[in-house]
Design a protein around this motif. Structure first.
Motif, PDB file in Angstrom:
ATOM      1  N   TYR A   1       6.039  18.839   6.398  1.00 55.31           N
ATOM      2  CA  TYR A   1       5.978  18.384   5.011  1.00 55.31           C
ATOM      3  C   TYR A   1       6.563  16.983   4.953  1.00 55.31           C
ATOM      4  CZ  TYR A   1       7.755  17.572   0.290  1.00 55.31           C
ATOM      5  OH  TYR A   1       8.048  17.001  -0.924  1.00 55.31           O
ATOM      6  N   ALA A   2       5.950  16.107   4.179  1.00 58.42           N
ATOM      7  CA  ALA A   2       6.504  14.758   3.993  1.00 58.42           C
ATOM      8  C   ALA A   2       6.481  14.401   2.512  1.00 58.42           C
ATOM      9  CB  ALA A   2       5.700  13.729   4.787  1.00 58.42           C
ATOM     10  N   PHE A   3       7.560  13.796   2.050  1.00 57.14           N
ATOM     11  CA  PHE A   3       7.662  13.262   0.688  1.00 57.14           C
ATOM     12  C   PHE A   3       7.619  11.749   0.788  1.00 57.14           C
ATOM     13  CE2 PHE A   3      10.643  11.477  -2.534  1.00 57.14           C
ATOM     14  CZ  PHE A   3       9.872  11.738  -3.662  1.00 57.14           C
ATOM     15  N   GLU A   4       6.690  11.153   0.075  1.00 58.80           N
ATOM     16  CA  GLU A   4       6.601   9.701   0.048  1.00 58.80           C
ATOM     17  C   GLU A   4       7.128   9.243  -1.308  1.00 58.80           C
ATOM     18  OE1 GLU A   4       2.623   8.515   1.069  1.00 58.80           O
ATOM     19  OE2 GLU A   4       2.419  10.089   2.575  1.00 58.80           O
ATOM     20  N   PRO A   5       8.252   8.525  -1.320  1.00 65.29           N
ATOM     21  CA  PRO A   5       8.865   8.171  -2.603  1.00 65.29           C
ATOM     22  C   PRO A   5       8.095   7.087  -3.337  1.00 65.29           C
ATOM     23  CG  PRO A   5      10.100   7.195  -0.798  1.00 65.29           C
ATOM     24  CD  PRO A   5       9.039   8.046  -0.167  1.00 65.29           C
ATOM     25  N   PRO A   6       8.121   7.121  -4.674  1.00 62.45           N
ATOM     26  CA  PRO A   6       7.500   6.050  -5.441  1.00 62.45           C
ATOM     27  C   PRO A   6       8.113   4.714  -5.036  1.00 62.45           C
ATOM     28  CG  PRO A   6       8.418   7.743  -6.916  1.00 62.45           C
ATOM     29  CD  PRO A   6       8.779   8.132  -5.517  1.00 62.45           C
ATOM     30  N   GLY A   7       7.270   3.707  -4.874  1.00 66.26           N
ATOM     31  CA  GLY A   7       7.775   2.385  -4.513  1.00 66.26           C
ATOM     32  C   GLY A   7       7.586   2.050  -3.052  1.00 66.26           C
ATOM     33  N   GLU A   8       7.431   3.082  -2.219  1.00 59.96           N
ATOM     34  CA  GLU A   8       7.339   2.794  -0.779  1.00 59.96           C
ATOM     35  C   GLU A   8       5.992   2.174  -0.403  1.00 59.96           C
ATOM     36  OE1 GLU A   8       9.237   4.861   2.559  1.00 59.96           O
ATOM     37  OE2 GLU A   8       7.235   5.610   3.021  1.00 59.96           O
ATOM     38  N   THR A   9       6.060   1.214   0.517  1.00 58.15           N
ATOM     39  CA  THR A   9       4.867   0.628   1.130  1.00 58.15           C
ATOM     40  C   THR A   9       4.838   1.060   2.591  1.00 58.15           C
ATOM     41  OG1 THR A   9       5.015  -1.297  -0.313  1.00 58.15           O
ATOM     42  CG2 THR A   9       3.655  -1.515   1.668  1.00 58.15           C
ATOM     43  N   HIS A  10       3.696   1.564   3.040  1.00 59.87           N
ATOM     44  CA  HIS A  10       3.603   1.993   4.434  1.00 59.87           C
ATOM     45  C   HIS A  10       2.155   1.946   4.919  1.00 59.87           C
ATOM     46  CE1 HIS A  10       3.866   6.179   2.345  1.00 59.87           C
ATOM     47  NE2 HIS A  10       2.645   5.726   2.279  1.00 59.87           N
ATOM     48  N   THR A  11       2.022   2.092   6.242  1.00 58.27           N
ATOM     49  CA  THR A  11       0.723   1.944   6.900  1.00 58.27           C
ATOM     50  C   THR A  11       0.427   3.219   7.668  1.00 58.27           C
ATOM     51  OG1 THR A  11       1.308  -0.390   7.185  1.00 58.27           O
ATOM     52  CG2 THR A  11      -0.628   0.411   8.402  1.00 58.27           C
ATOM     53  N   LEU A  12      -0.600   3.928   7.224  1.00 60.72           N
ATOM     54  CA  LEU A  12      -0.912   5.249   7.776  1.00 60.72           C
ATOM     55  C   LEU A  12      -1.759   5.132   9.043  1.00 60.72           C
ATOM     56  CD1 LEU A  12      -0.983   8.347   7.537  1.00 60.72           C
ATOM     57  CD2 LEU A  12      -2.850   8.100   5.900  1.00 60.72           C
ATOM     58  N   VAL A  13      -1.299   5.799  10.095  1.00 64.66           N
ATOM     59  CA  VAL A  13      -1.982   5.752  11.383  1.00 64.66           C
ATOM     60  C   VAL A  13      -2.194   7.161  11.917  1.00 64.66           C
ATOM     61  CG1 VAL A  13      -1.884   4.948  13.768  1.00 64.66           C
ATOM     62  CG2 VAL A  13      -0.912   3.542  11.947  1.00 64.66           C
ATOM     63  N   VAL A  14      -3.409   7.454  12.336  1.00 68.27           N
ATOM     64  CA  VAL A  14      -3.700   8.672  13.090  1.00 68.27           C
ATOM     65  C   VAL A  14      -3.797   8.263  14.560  1.00 68.27           C
ATOM     66  CG1 VAL A  14      -5.405  10.496  13.509  1.00 68.27           C
ATOM     67  CG2 VAL A  14      -4.900   9.763  11.163  1.00 68.27           C
ATOM     68  N   PRO A  15      -3.015   8.910  15.442  1.00 67.84           N
ATOM     69  CA  PRO A  15      -3.019   8.483  16.844  1.00 67.84           C
ATOM     70  C   PRO A  15      -4.385   8.676  17.502  1.00 67.84           C
ATOM     71  CG  PRO A  15      -1.708  10.478  16.566  1.00 67.84           C
ATOM     72  CD  PRO A  15      -2.081  10.015  15.197  1.00 67.84           C
ATOM     73  N   ASP A  16      -4.648   7.874  18.514  1.00 68.87           N
ATOM     74  CA  ASP A  16      -5.960   7.881  19.167  1.00 68.87           C
ATOM     75  C   ASP A  16      -6.295   9.214  19.820  1.00 68.87           C
ATOM     76  OD1 ASP A  16      -6.635   5.338  18.416  1.00 68.87           O
ATOM     77  OD2 ASP A  16      -5.745   4.394  20.184  1.00 68.87           O
TER      78      ASP A  16
END
Ligand code: FE
Length: 184
Positions: free
Chosen positions: A113-128
């Protein structure tokens, strides 16, 4: 007519016997939401809305009255999905495969489970080496797509997601109105 009182054994089995409040939206129950696009066990592949050749989502709810959406995202090839900032909270539950953010050293794996807080900037990657990723997402507000310096380049929210789904459902013969059945 027998009258059951709070002292009787079956009192707890009596359903609520009054109308629901006026204006309440209807409930929403969907069978088989985990059936993937090419699941040999069944499922209508048309329910999955393609975003690219390797990324699709299965809408669960478009909540236009509270500004959130719920879907299962499916990715069938490793790579960078997007760099984005969240205006609202995100809850994620990984159903299959794994993914991570360039900005964090943790990896969300099957069952995480992951919570992404409001305001966060991030880059989503699925591994090869991951050939199928399935994640349940509850997304409040918008994803604002940004460049590496945070300058906005676009966005998605419940309205853009719903429009994308409606156009797809119209194209594949389910009808644009199908997206309305998922709307609250
Ligand atoms: Fe995110």
């Amino acid at each position: 007519m027998s009258v059951v009182t709070p002292a009787d054994r079956d009192y707890r089995k009596i359903p609520y016997r009054h109308p629901q409040p006026a204006g309440m939206v209807s409930d929403l129950v969907l069978p088989g939401v985990l059936q993937a696009a090419r699941d040999p066990m069944g499922g209508d592949p048309r329910l999955w809305v393609p975003l690219t050749d390797t990324v699709s989502f299965r809408p669960i709810q478009f909540n236009v009255s509270q500004g959130f959406y719920v879907h299962v995202m499916r990715v069938t090839q490793g790579g960078v999905l997007s760099r984005h900032r969240h205006t609202g909270a995100v809850h994620a539950l990984v159903l299959k495969g794994r993914w991570h953010y360039l900005e964090h050293d943790w990896v969300a794996e099957e069952g995480s489970y992951a919570f992404e807080p409001p305001g966060e900037t991030h880059t989503l990657v699925v591994p090869d080496d991951c050939d199928e990723m399935l994640t349940f997402f509850l997304v409040h507000g918008a994803l604002v797509y940004v460049d590496p310096d945070g300058v906005a380049t676009g966005y998605d929210d419940v309205f853009t997601r719903r429009a994308t789904a409606a156009a797809h459902y119209e194209r594949v013969g389910l009808g644009a109105g199908f997206a309305q059945t998922l709307t609250r």
